[in-house]
Design an enzyme around this catalytic site. Structure first.
Site, PDB file in Angstrom:
ATOM      1  N   LEU A  76      65.016  36.630  -1.928  1.00 54.33           N
ATOM      2  CA  LEU A  76      66.040  36.432  -2.952  1.00 54.33           C
ATOM      3  C   LEU A  76      65.579  36.805  -4.354  1.00 54.33           C
ATOM      4  O   LEU A  76      66.276  36.540  -5.330  1.00 54.33           O
ATOM      5  CB  LEU A  76      66.547  34.984  -2.912  1.00 54.33           C
ATOM      6  CG  LEU A  76      67.117  34.559  -1.547  1.00 54.33           C
ATOM      7  CD1 LEU A  76      67.527  33.101  -1.558  1.00 54.33           C
ATOM      8  CD2 LEU A  76      68.279  35.453  -1.134  1.00 54.33           C
ATOM      9  N   CYS A  77      64.426  37.443  -4.465  1.00 53.95           N
ATOM     10  CA  CYS A  77      63.939  37.907  -5.769  1.00 53.95           C
ATOM     11  C   CYS A  77      64.667  39.186  -6.173  1.00 53.95           C
ATOM     12  O   CYS A  77      64.916  40.054  -5.343  1.00 53.95           O
ATOM     13  CB  CYS A  77      62.442  38.198  -5.711  1.00 53.95           C
ATOM     14  SG  CYS A  77      61.424  36.737  -5.829  1.00 53.95           S
ATOM     15  N   HIS A  78      64.949  39.279  -7.472  1.00 53.68           N
ATOM     16  CA  HIS A  78      65.557  40.494  -8.005  1.00 53.68           C
ATOM     17  C   HIS A  78      64.482  41.570  -8.182  1.00 53.68           C
ATOM     18  O   HIS A  78      63.364  41.247  -8.576  1.00 53.68           O
ATOM     19  CB  HIS A  78      66.186  40.216  -9.374  1.00 53.68           C
ATOM     20  CG  HIS A  78      67.330  39.267  -9.323  1.00 53.68           C
ATOM     21  ND1 HIS A  78      67.163  37.894  -9.336  1.00 53.68           N
ATOM     22  CD2 HIS A  78      68.661  39.481  -9.257  1.00 53.68           C
ATOM     23  CE1 HIS A  78      68.347  37.312  -9.278  1.00 53.68           C
ATOM     24  NE2 HIS A  78      69.271  38.249  -9.230  1.00 53.68           N
ATOM     25  N   MET A 114      57.489  34.707  -9.819  1.00 53.85           N
ATOM     26  CA  MET A 114      57.171  35.100  -8.444  1.00 53.85           C
ATOM     27  C   MET A 114      56.279  36.334  -8.409  1.00 53.85           C
ATOM     28  O   MET A 114      55.407  36.455  -7.548  1.00 53.85           O
ATOM     29  CB  MET A 114      58.453  35.332  -7.632  1.00 53.85           C
ATOM     30  CG  MET A 114      59.277  34.069  -7.411  1.00 53.85           C
ATOM     31  SD  MET A 114      58.334  32.665  -6.765  1.00 53.85           S
ATOM     32  CE  MET A 114      57.703  33.320  -5.239  1.00 53.85           C
ATOM     33  N   GLU A 115      56.464  37.228  -9.362  1.00 52.88           N
ATOM     34  CA  GLU A 115      55.619  38.417  -9.426  1.00 52.88           C
ATOM     35  C   GLU A 115      54.175  38.037  -9.755  1.00 52.88           C
ATOM     36  O   GLU A 115      53.235  38.569  -9.160  1.00 52.88           O
ATOM     37  CB  GLU A 115      56.189  39.404 -10.455  1.00 52.88           C
ATOM     38  CG  GLU A 115      57.445  40.109 -10.005  1.00 52.88           C
ATOM     39  CD  GLU A 115      58.707  39.238  -9.931  1.00 52.88           C
ATOM     40  OE1 GLU A 115      59.681  39.665  -9.293  1.00 52.88           O
ATOM     41  OE2 GLU A 115      58.728  38.121 -10.507  1.00 52.88           O
ATOM     42  N   ASP A 129      40.588  40.123   3.322  1.00 48.64           N
ATOM     43  CA  ASP A 129      40.611  41.258   4.242  1.00 48.64           C
ATOM     44  C   ASP A 129      39.329  42.077   4.152  1.00 48.64           C
ATOM     45  O   ASP A 129      38.755  42.463   5.177  1.00 48.64           O
ATOM     46  CB  ASP A 129      41.823  42.145   3.944  1.00 48.64           C
ATOM     47  CG  ASP A 129      41.876  43.353   4.850  1.00 48.64           C
ATOM     48  OD1 ASP A 129      41.834  43.175   6.087  1.00 48.64           O
ATOM     49  OD2 ASP A 129      41.947  44.484   4.334  1.00 48.64           O
TER      50      ASP A 129
END
Length: 159
Positions: A76-78, A114-115, A129
């Site tokens: 739901l992030c733009h 969020m970014e 990793d």
């Protein structure tokens, strides 16, 4: 702090928030994450003797790329036109860990929290990793928003 989940509509369904009418403002967010590891693993990273190359440089680039791809990962992030992304990595040998911090900025209608969180998280995952052949029990922890500025909710700074 709000007591409303903005991504849930009146029917209880998830939806993307409509930001059409929101004002364009400068927005900034900072986040952090930690990855704990054995002292020998951290020493390999710090000395540059890791067989896969410069772990910090790779993690930094991965974090920057992740910030730009956040809307592809979080449903739901733009999609945002980021104007700045920084990812910094700091070895903390006294704690056998790496601290990752991120900064995201833009002028826009929605925040960049969020970014910033995605950048820090993916940088930590990239370290995992690259080092998993040497150590599998590394721990990624304390992923959190440190600060945000701009928008309707104003300024937030973690304690």
């Amino acid at each position: 702090m709000s007591n409303v989940f903005t991504h849930i509509n009146a029917d209880g369904n998830a939806h993307m928030v409509d930001v059409t009418e929101k004002a364009v403002t400068e927005r900034e967010a900072r986040a952090e994450a930690f990855i704990e590891m054995a002292s020998t693993t951290l020493e390999m990273i710090m000395s540059g003797s890791h067989h896969k190359g410069d772990v910090f440089a790779t993690a930094r680039i991965a974090g920057i790329q992740a910030a730009k791809k956040t809307s592809d990962l979080i449903p739901l992030c733009h999609p945002l036109m980021l104007t700045k992304v920084e990812v910094e990595l700091e070895a903390q040998p006294e704690h056998n860990r790496v601290r990752i911090t991120s900064l995201c900025k833009l002028s826009g209608k929605t925040g960049v929290e969020m970014e910033a969180l995605t950048a820090a998280s993916v940088a930590a995952l990239t370290i995992y990793d690259m080092c998993k052949a040497v150590q599998k029990d590394m721990v990624i922890s304390q992923v959190r928003l440190l600060e945000k500025r701009g928008g309707k909710s104003g300024h937030f700074k973690a304690e």
